[in-house]
Design an enzyme around this catalytic site. Structure first.
Site, PDB file in Angstrom:
ATOM      1  CG  ASN A 209      64.500 153.059 -15.923  1.00 18.09           C
ATOM      2  OD1 ASN A 209      63.678 152.903 -15.015  1.00 18.09           O
ATOM      3  ND2 ASN A 209      64.429 154.074 -16.783  1.00 18.09           N
ATOM      4  CG  ASP A 278      69.570 157.634 -20.270  1.00 13.01           C
ATOM      5  OD1 ASP A 278      70.414 157.063 -19.566  1.00 13.01           O
ATOM      6  OD2 ASP A 278      68.852 158.563 -19.869  1.00 13.01           O
ATOM      7  CE  LYS A 288      65.709 152.902 -43.219  1.00 13.92           C
ATOM      8  NZ  LYS A 288      66.723 153.524 -44.065  1.00 13.92           N
ATOM      9  CG  PHE A 323      65.236 162.493  -8.024  1.00 16.85           C
ATOM     10  CD1 PHE A 323      65.332 161.582  -6.987  1.00 16.85           C
ATOM     11  CD2 PHE A 323      64.252 163.462  -7.956  1.00 16.85           C
ATOM     12  CE1 PHE A 323      64.464 161.622  -5.901  1.00 16.85           C
ATOM     13  CE2 PHE A 323      63.379 163.522  -6.879  1.00 16.85           C
ATOM     14  CZ  PHE A 323      63.493 162.596  -5.848  1.00 16.85           C
ATOM     15  CE  LYS A 337      73.597 163.840 -14.116  1.00 14.10           C
ATOM     16  NZ  LYS A 337      72.943 162.553 -13.772  1.00 14.10           N
TER      17      LYS A 337
END
Length: 397
Positions: A209, A278, A288, A323, A337
């Protein structure tokens, strides 16, 4: 950050004396009041006028000089000081201080000073390793002086070894560590995560990210300045880590999870500011990987939710801060959250707000706790870090 603080710089006869002019300039930029005292030998390496120009104060050299602004200079100046740094500190002056000898302006001021005194030895390696010098440094430490370890490198005499005075930014770091902040987190163990994680797809590509780690690094530094024992678990970042902080580098989300879990139980405060990738590849085995035209379609699975894990395992008395970065319904989603992950505080910022989010030096945040919401204006990440820790300290009382 040093506004209202008075710093005394003691300069002795060493070639490294010229570097202290840069340090004096750095301190002035931090809005400190700076006074310089030189030994007579130091004036052979740098002219007192240099320091007088930088600090706008008379540079004191002669104990019996009548042309100064204080009635009893060494006592008056010592009483004003918040910290005194002797750098470079020669073997001669170290020996005088260890023996209680006060025969010039610098040593008499040091003897009269009740503020913390930092000593940065600078000399030839053979002198630094002399048992007499080592004993003198130990004696100073027993009296409460803080000794700044010299660097290893090429010295002015062309020898290579230990004895080189650290660079001015390191000396500034020691001064900041001593006086920049009230020690309202002294005795607390603080764990901070920062930066991105990376999940390898193959030997070349990764899933990651845009996190730079700036926010987490600022929090770790501010906690350190407040006297906390800080551990910073950091993903790959292009930032110089702060002094006096234990650094634990990681790459993947799993590595971060394992590192956080190893420090979790002993930490009084955990601040999870890292932006964890994530997803990770389920497998990178060639058999695979499904190929469609020229693209490789890789099966992805979610990484471990580290913050949820921390909330599930949170012990009594432990403070957990997370955060939240949202593109819509900022407060609503962040409060969900907070409750779901058993947090004490969540720092919410919108990726759609100008000046907030990744890659900037500023942030726009809302601090959400079970009791309240505090919306803060645009500010630097250093200022935001201070606000976050202010709230944590307040809520832990």
């Amino acid at each position: 950050m040093l506004k209202g603080k008075t710093v005394i710089l003691g300069v002795t006869g060493s070639i490294a004396a010229y570097k202290i002019a840069n340090l004096a300039s750095m301190l002035i930029k931090q809005h400190a009041e700076v006074h310089v005292i030189m030994t007579q030998n130091a004036t052979n390496f740098i002219n007192p006028i240099t320091f007088e120009t930088l600090t706008n104060h008379k540079c004191l050299v002669d104990t019996f000089d009548r042309d100064f602004e204080f009635h009893v200079a060494h006592v008056n100046l010592a009483e004003q000081a918040d910290v005194m740094l002797i750098a470079p500190a020669s073997a001669n002056v170290i020996g005088k201080l260890a023996g209680g000898i006060a025969d010039d302006m610098l040593t008499t001021t040091a003897m009269a000073c009740r503020a913390p005194i930092l000593v940065s030895p600078a000399m030839n390696t053979n002198m630094f390793e002399n048992p007499i010098l080592i004993d003198n440094l130990k004696k100073l430490q027993s009296y409460g002086f803080e000794i700044i370890e010299p660097d290893t490198g090429m010295l002015a005499c062309r020898d290579v070894g230990k004895g080189k005075m650290p660079e001015p930014d390191v000396l500034l770091g020691h001064i900041m560590h001593t006086i920049a902040k009230d020690k309202d987190l002294k005795g607390k163990k603080v764990l901070v995560t920062a930066g991105p994680t990376q999940e390898a797809i193959d030997p070349v590509r990764v899933i990651t990210n845009h996190s730079t780690g700036k926010m987490g690094y600022a929090i770790a530094e501010d906690a350190m300045l407040r006297g906390a024992d800080v551990t910073l678990i950091t993903g790959p970042c292009a930032i110089e880590p702060p002094l006096f902080v234990d650094i634990c580098p990681v790459v993947s989300a799993q590595e971060m999870y394992e590192a956080v879990d190893s420090y979790r139980e002993v930490s009084d405060i955990i601040i999870m500011s890292a932006a964890v990738a994530d997803y990770r590849p389920k497998t990178t085995s060639p058999d695979k990987i499904k190929k469609t035209d020229d693209e490789q379609m890789i099966t992805l699975v979610r990484t471990t939710d580290i913050l949820q894990s921390l909330g599930d395992k949170k012990r009594v008395g432990q403070f957990l801060c997370g955060f939240s970065m949202e593109t819509e319904n900022l407060l609503e989603n962040s409060r969900k959250k907070l409750e779901k992950k058993n947090l004490d505080l969540i720092v919410a910022n919108s990726l759609r707000t100008e000046g907030a989010g990744f890659g900037t030096d500023t942030n726009v945040i809302t601090l959400i706790s079970p009791e309240e919401e505090r919306e803060l204006p645009l500010m630097s990440k250093r200022e935001a870090a201070a606000c976050i820790l202010d709230v944590i300290v307040e809520k832990m009382k």
